[in-house]
Scaffold this active site. Structure first.
Site, short mmCIF file in Angstrom:
data_model
loop_
_atom_site.label_atom_id
_atom_site.label_comp_id
_atom_site.label_asym_id
_atom_site.label_seq_id
_atom_site.Cartn_x
_atom_site.Cartn_y
_atom_site.Cartn_z
N ASN A 1 7.53 -1.98 -4.48
CA ASN A 1 7.07 -2.90 -3.43
C ASN A 1 5.81 -3.63 -3.89
O ASN A 1 5.02 -3.09 -4.66
CB ASN A 1 6.78 -2.12 -2.14
CG ASN A 1 6.76 -3.03 -0.92
OD1 ASN A 1 7.63 -3.88 -0.79
ND2 ASN A 1 5.80 -2.88 -0.04
N ARG A 2 5.67 -4.87 -3.40
CA ARG A 2 4.47 -5.65 -3.71
C ARG A 2 3.23 -4.85 -3.28
O ARG A 2 2.28 -4.72 -4.04
CB ARG A 2 4.54 -6.99 -2.96
CG ARG A 2 3.28 -7.79 -3.00
CD ARG A 2 3.43 -9.09 -2.24
NE ARG A 2 3.73 -8.89 -0.82
CZ ARG A 2 3.93 -9.86 0.05
NH1 ARG A 2 3.89 -11.13 -0.36
NH2 ARG A 2 4.18 -9.60 1.31
N THR B 1 16.86 -4.71 18.41
CA THR B 1 16.44 -5.36 17.16
C THR B 1 14.95 -5.68 17.20
O THR B 1 14.22 -5.21 18.09
CB THR B 1 17.33 -6.60 16.87
OG1 THR B 1 17.02 -7.08 15.57
CG2 THR B 1 17.14 -7.71 17.88
N LYS C 1 12.54 -1.83 17.34
CA LYS C 1 13.30 -0.69 16.80
C LYS C 1 12.49 0.62 16.78
O LYS C 1 13.07 1.69 16.81
CB LYS C 1 13.80 -1.00 15.39
CG LYS C 1 14.96 -1.98 15.37
CD LYS C 1 15.53 -2.12 13.96
CE LYS C 1 16.67 -3.10 13.92
NZ LYS C 1 17.36 -3.12 12.63
N ASP D 1 22.12 1.35 11.26
CA ASP D 1 21.88 0.51 10.07
C ASP D 1 22.17 1.32 8.81
O ASP D 1 22.86 0.87 7.90
CB ASP D 1 20.43 0.02 10.03
CG ASP D 1 20.16 -1.04 11.09
OD1 ASP D 1 21.08 -1.82 11.42
OD2 ASP D 1 19.02 -1.09 11.60
P1 ATR Z 1 12.15 -5.90 7.29
O1 ATR Z 1 12.17 -5.28 8.64
O2 ATR Z 1 13.14 -7.02 7.11
O3 ATR Z 1 12.22 -4.90 6.19
P2 ATR Z 1 9.33 -6.10 6.81
O4 ATR Z 1 9.13 -4.75 7.41
O5 ATR Z 1 8.36 -7.17 7.14
O6 ATR Z 1 10.75 -6.66 7.19
O7 ATR Z 1 9.42 -5.91 5.20
C1 ATR Z 1 9.57 -7.01 4.35
C2 ATR Z 1 9.66 -6.50 2.91
O8 ATR Z 1 9.77 -7.63 2.05
C3 ATR Z 1 8.43 -5.74 2.44
O9 ATR Z 1 8.79 -4.82 1.44
C4 ATR Z 1 7.57 -6.87 1.86
O10 ATR Z 1 6.62 -6.47 0.91
P3 ATR Z 1 5.12 -6.03 1.40
O11 ATR Z 1 5.27 -4.67 1.98
O12 ATR Z 1 4.30 -6.07 0.16
O13 ATR Z 1 4.70 -7.08 2.41
C5 ATR Z 1 8.64 -7.68 1.18
N1 ATR Z 1 8.21 -9.08 1.01
C6 ATR Z 1 8.26 -10.07 1.93
N2 ATR Z 1 7.80 -11.23 1.41
C7 ATR Z 1 7.42 -10.95 0.13
C8 ATR Z 1 6.89 -11.73 -0.94
N3 ATR Z 1 6.66 -13.04 -0.81
N4 ATR Z 1 6.65 -11.10 -2.12
C9 ATR Z 1 6.90 -9.79 -2.29
N5 ATR Z 1 7.41 -9.00 -1.31
C10 ATR Z 1 7.67 -9.57 -0.12
#
Ligand code: ATR
Length: 289
Positions: free
Chosen positions: A156-157, A68, A72, A108
């Protein structure tokens, strides 16, 4: 869990950092007992030196491992072989012992596939919206392309990450159209029925009053959905889907089936539906604690 270890007990475990909150021991120790396998599953907190941990696991005759956060991706370098789907996703969460070392798999995406099939949430031939482009979204988008989505929209943001993921998938599945968009442009999505998979971390406990998109207008087109979050059991995203008449499941079955699939790979068995259901109930109980 088996009642007592003996000379023939096999060990499986989880490599990660931190690992204190994992539910995987519940899954695997319950499966071991139910399936009559003399096996114990334990978490291993690996702060550094991942390669040494994998080498050590092999030397100790450990049967299999889950992997994890944050390993990964990096774990792939420590393996003798990596399954093609895991290479394409760019992440390994399961190590299966073989001659000379471990082979890496990604259960997954297989877990999500099983969960969606069981709940009849469709991908094949549908327009699919994936919210997020992080680690978890990689496996989700791979599944959508492999399962024959008609069109995938990655929102995505950070649009650059969505574009990177879209390009990656297009290279492997050139027949599947993938569009990357900034999340706030959701109103530019075509106005037709879609399946949506929520793969951001927004809404995760303790931030239970947040959803990646709050506007009910977005949810009007979503008739089937998954939130890969399982804590809380009902996220704000799920409530918003339901309020517009859509059907939605949480990520608990994905968690369950990623574990079941790993257990099946380690032990060369097939876990029956009743046993899966028993583990699911135990996971639900754990989450209520
Ligand atoms: P995981 O392994 O759980 O996918 P990650 O790789 O950190 O974790 O990805 C988190 C996701 O949640 C991303 O798509 C992130 O958007 P960004 O790529 O723009 O960072 C999204 N995310 C997390 N917090 C966010 C927030 N406050 N607003 C919008 N998107 C968010």
């Amino acid at each position: 869990m088996i009642k007592e270890a003996d000379g023939k007990t096999r060990l499986c475990g989880l490599i990660g950092y931190p690992v204190g909150h994992t539910l995987s021991p519940v899954i695997h120790n319950t499966l071991a007992e139910a399936m009559g396998k003399n096996l114990v599953y334990v978490p291993f907190s690996v702060e550094k030196d991942l390669a040494a941990a994998v080498r050590g696991a092999y030397a100790l005759n450990i049967l299999g491992m889950n992997v994890t956060v944050p390993y990964k991706k990096d774990v792939m370098e420590a393996l003798v072989e990596v399954d093609e789907a895991a290479v394409r996703i760019g992440a390994v969460n399961t190590l299966v012992r073989m001659e000379g070392g471990y082979k890496g798999y990604n259960t997954d995406y297989l877990g999500l596939e099983r969960a969606m099939k069981e709940e009849n949430i469709q991908i094949a031939g549908r327009d699919v919206v994936v919210l997020g482009a992080g680690g978890a979204a990689n496996a989700v988008v791979y599944l959508c392309a492999k399962a024959g989505a008609k069109q995938i929209y990655i929102l995505n943001r950070t649009v650059k990450k969505a574009q990177g993921l879209a390009e990656q998938v297009a290279a492997y599945f050139p027949e599947c159209p993938v569009t990357a968009m900034e999340t706030r442009d959701y109103d530019k999505l075509p106005d037709r029925a879609m399946t949506c998979i929520q793969a951001t971390s927004i809404g995760l406990f303790p931030n239970v009053d947040a959803a990646v998109i709050e506007d009910p207008a977005f949810y009007r087109r979503i008739d089937q959905a998954v939130d890969i979050i399982y804590n809380p059991g009902e996220t704000k995203f799920m409530r918003l889907v339901k309020e517009q008449g859509g059907r939605v499941i949480n990520g608990l079955k994905m968690l369950l089936y990623q574990g079941v699939t790993a257990f099946e790979l380690w032990n060369d068995v097939s876990v029956d539906a009743d046993t899966c259901y028993k583990v699911q109930k135990l996971l639900e109980q754990e989450l209520q604690k």
